[in-house]
Design a protein around this motif. Structure first.
Motif, short mmCIF file in Angstrom:
data_model
loop_
_atom_site.label_atom_id
_atom_site.label_comp_id
_atom_site.label_asym_id
_atom_site.label_seq_id
_atom_site.Cartn_x
_atom_site.Cartn_y
_atom_site.Cartn_z
N ALA A 176 0.83 -1.21 0.00
CA ALA A 176 0.00 0.00 0.00
C ALA A 176 0.86 1.26 0.00
CB ALA A 176 -0.94 -0.01 1.20
N ALA A 177 1.96 1.24 0.77
CA ALA A 177 2.85 2.40 0.82
C ALA A 177 3.52 2.64 -0.53
CB ALA A 177 3.91 2.20 1.91
N LEU A 178 3.98 1.56 -1.18
CA LEU A 178 4.59 1.71 -2.50
C LEU A 178 3.59 2.24 -3.51
CD1 LEU A 178 6.75 -1.55 -2.78
CD2 LEU A 178 7.59 0.80 -2.63
N LYS A 179 2.37 1.69 -3.49
CA LYS A 179 1.36 2.13 -4.45
C LYS A 179 0.93 3.57 -4.21
CE LYS A 179 -0.70 -2.34 -5.66
NZ LYS A 179 -1.93 -3.17 -5.64
N SER A 180 0.93 4.00 -2.96
CA SER A 180 0.49 5.37 -2.67
C SER A 180 1.54 6.40 -3.07
CB SER A 180 0.17 5.51 -1.18
OG SER A 180 1.34 5.35 -0.40
N VAL A 181 2.82 6.05 -2.91
CA VAL A 181 3.86 7.02 -3.19
C VAL A 181 4.26 7.03 -4.67
CG1 VAL A 181 5.90 5.55 -2.82
CG2 VAL A 181 5.99 7.97 -2.19
N ALA A 182 4.04 5.91 -5.37
CA ALA A 182 4.50 5.82 -6.76
C ALA A 182 3.89 6.88 -7.68
CB ALA A 182 4.23 4.42 -7.30
N PRO A 183 2.55 7.10 -7.69
CA PRO A 183 2.01 8.11 -8.62
C PRO A 183 2.55 9.52 -8.36
CG PRO A 183 0.26 6.71 -7.75
CD PRO A 183 1.48 6.41 -6.95
N VAL A 184 2.66 9.90 -7.08
CA VAL A 184 3.18 11.23 -6.75
C VAL A 184 4.64 11.34 -7.17
CG1 VAL A 184 3.60 12.88 -4.89
CG2 VAL A 184 1.56 11.43 -4.84
N LEU A 185 5.41 10.28 -6.90
CA LEU A 185 6.82 10.29 -7.26
C LEU A 185 7.02 10.45 -8.76
CD1 LEU A 185 9.84 9.77 -6.59
CD2 LEU A 185 9.37 7.34 -6.93
N VAL A 186 6.28 9.67 -9.54
CA VAL A 186 6.42 9.74 -11.00
C VAL A 186 6.04 11.12 -11.51
CG1 VAL A 186 5.49 8.87 -13.19
CG2 VAL A 186 6.11 7.28 -11.37
N PHE A 187 4.93 11.67 -11.02
CA PHE A 187 4.46 12.97 -11.50
C PHE A 187 5.49 14.06 -11.19
CE2 PHE A 187 2.04 16.94 -10.94
CZ PHE A 187 1.44 17.02 -12.19
N VAL A 188 5.97 14.10 -9.95
CA VAL A 188 6.91 15.15 -9.54
C VAL A 188 8.26 14.95 -10.22
CG1 VAL A 188 8.16 16.12 -7.57
CG2 VAL A 188 5.74 15.53 -7.34
N LEU A 189 8.73 13.71 -10.26
CA LEU A 189 10.06 13.44 -10.82
C LEU A 189 10.12 13.77 -12.31
CD1 LEU A 189 12.79 12.27 -9.84
CD2 LEU A 189 12.05 10.08 -10.77
N VAL A 190 9.12 13.34 -13.06
CA VAL A 190 9.11 13.59 -14.51
C VAL A 190 8.96 15.09 -14.79
CG1 VAL A 190 7.85 13.17 -16.66
CG2 VAL A 190 8.26 11.30 -15.06
N THR A 191 8.05 15.75 -14.06
CA THR A 191 7.86 17.19 -14.25
C THR A 191 9.16 17.95 -13.98
OG1 THR A 191 5.54 17.00 -13.59
CG2 THR A 191 6.51 19.19 -13.55
N ALA A 192 9.81 17.63 -12.87
CA ALA A 192 11.05 18.33 -12.51
C ALA A 192 12.16 18.03 -13.50
CB ALA A 192 11.48 17.92 -11.10
N ALA A 193 12.27 16.78 -13.95
CA ALA A 193 13.33 16.40 -14.88
C ALA A 193 13.19 17.13 -16.21
CB ALA A 193 13.32 14.89 -15.10
N ILE A 194 11.97 17.21 -16.73
CA ILE A 194 11.75 17.87 -18.02
C ILE A 194 11.89 19.39 -17.87
CG2 ILE A 194 10.04 18.33 -19.81
CD1 ILE A 194 9.01 15.51 -19.43
N ALA A 195 11.37 19.94 -16.77
CA ALA A 195 11.48 21.39 -16.55
C ALA A 195 12.93 21.83 -16.43
CB ALA A 195 10.70 21.79 -15.31
#
Length: 412
Positions: free
Chosen positions: A51-70
């Motif tokens: 549950a912890a992995l599933k809860s953090v994964a969407p936020v992590l992907v969204f923030v990480l990809v946004t920051a990497a591209i920006a």
């Protein structure tokens, strides 16, 4: 004055994460063998970890990809295209291996399985349509439902726009990305306890007895996955890097496949894979996109499951399968696998779409799906382990081939 010897807890915390996971694995097996009735009491540890992995994964992907591209500077190279090419090749190769193995070791089924819930897609066009609709879904809904295609689409779009933002804004995004990554690191440190609970609960499940009746089918499916992981994937890696592929292969299997085997979710294993890519020193602009994308479209294990189960149905019904139709099955199962959701059992509901190539009715096909759920304790675990570890393997391969520099495997 001599210092006190370290306590048992201190010695444990100083061990590598993989060693701790191995201890959790052994303790889980021991508990299931010695006191199977007690496994349900520790299953909560595994449930909390997933549950912890599933809860953090969407936020992590969204923030990480946004920051990497920006933060991406114009002219700085990325390796997304080679990774995507390797994803396609790997999935097609897996489907071919499954078809060849199914002809070499034909398997029949007893089609008296109970009905299962769920509605299979009507065809490959429906799968592709669903993928496109997922890309344009509401971003809040995508985050809530862990729709990684939608999350990636919005993160890429937002990151592209924020490339023109002020330096302060981009610095804030990077700080936010580091903060979420730190939370992920804390979650992953609890992997040994999570694996302990998952192993004990899985082995203590009485449903394992039902696997004995499908031993041959499981041997073909798992055998194909092992062959792809230990033979075909290393050949692909060697083709790209022109060097010994097995140090990288075994690193990915050890540090990604083990957790994926027990979580049975490619989506839940995204934080583990991102952490592994970071430790190996891969190109962040590449792996921050390729890993979550691979959890959705790089499904070699799913292609194997769909192909083997479909051909088992044709052998059971006495349907003759010629070579052109078998090749068509490879293509269909590969495309269908790309539409599999990154959750446990996601590939099974796509079996009726593949069996329709041979005129098999939906009623019979759903019985095959039910058999798939019976063996999913092993099949889906092995499938997820292959899928998720291959995401890291092919991403690392593309990065290594492009840079020409050796990967950092010692720290991993």
């Amino acid at each position: 004055m001599t210092s006190a010897s370290p306590t048992f807890f201190q010695r444990m915390t100083r061990m590598s994460l993989i060693a701790q996971i191995a201890i959790g694995l052994v303790l889980g097996i021991a508990l299931a063998m010695v006191a199977p009735g007690a496994t349900k009491s520790v299953a909560l540890l595994g449930d909390i970890f997933i549950a912890a992995l599933k809860s953090v994964a969407p936020v992590l992907v969204f923030v990480l990809v946004t920051a990497a591209i920006a933060s991406h500077k114009h002219g700085q190279p990325t390796h997304i295209r080679p990774v995507l090419m390797l994803y396609v090749i790997g999935t097609l190769v897996a489907a071919v291996v499954a078809v060849v193995a199914s002809f070499a070791f034909p398997t029949t089924l007893v089609l008296n399985a109970p009905e299962v819930a769920g509605t299979p897609p009507g065809g490959i066009l429906i799968v592709l349509k669903n993928l496109l609709l997922s890309a344009v879904t509401n971003p809040v809904k995508a985050l809530m439902e862990a729709n990684f295609i939608g999350i990636l689409a919005w993160a890429i779009a937002l990151g592209m726009v924020l490339r023109h933002a002020s330096p302060a804004t981009r610095t804030m995004l990077n700080d936010l990305s580091d903060a979420v990554s730190s939370i992920v690191h804390v979650v992953i440190r609890f992997a040994p306890l999570g694996i302990f609970g998952l192993v004990a609960a899985t082995l203590g499940d009485s449903g394992l007895d039902a696997l004995l009746g499908y031993g041959r089918l499981l041997m073909v499916i798992v055998g194909c996955m092992l062959f792809v992981a230990l033979v075909m994937n290393p050949l692909i890696v060697f083709w790209k890097i022109r060097g010994n592929p097995y140090p990288l292969v075994f690193t990915c299997l050890r540090e990604s496949a083990v957790t994926a085997f027990f979580t049975r979710s490619s989506a839940a294993n995204i934080p583990v894979n991102l952490e592994l890519c970071k430790r190996m020193g891969l190109h962040e602009d590449t792996y921050s996109i390729s890993i979550p994308l691979g959890a959705t479209i790089n499904m070699a294990g799913a292609a194997i499951t769909i192909s083997v189960m479909t051909l088992a149905a044709t052998h059971t019904l006495g349907i003759n399968v010629d070579i052109p139709t078998a090749l068509l099955l490879c293509i269909v199962s590969s495309f269908a696998a790309a539409g599999v959701s990154g959750v446990a059992g996601g590939s099974l509901l796509l079996i009726p779409m593949a069996t329709s190539l041979f005129g098999i009715s939906t009623d019979i096909a759903m019985q095959v799906v039910a058999i798939g759920f019976v063996i999913s304790v092993v099949q889906d675990s092995a499938e997820t382990a292959l899928n998720s570890s291959t995401d890291v393997l092919l991403t690392a391969t593309a990065c290594a081939a492009a840079s020409g520099e050796p990967l950092n495997l010692e720290r991993s």
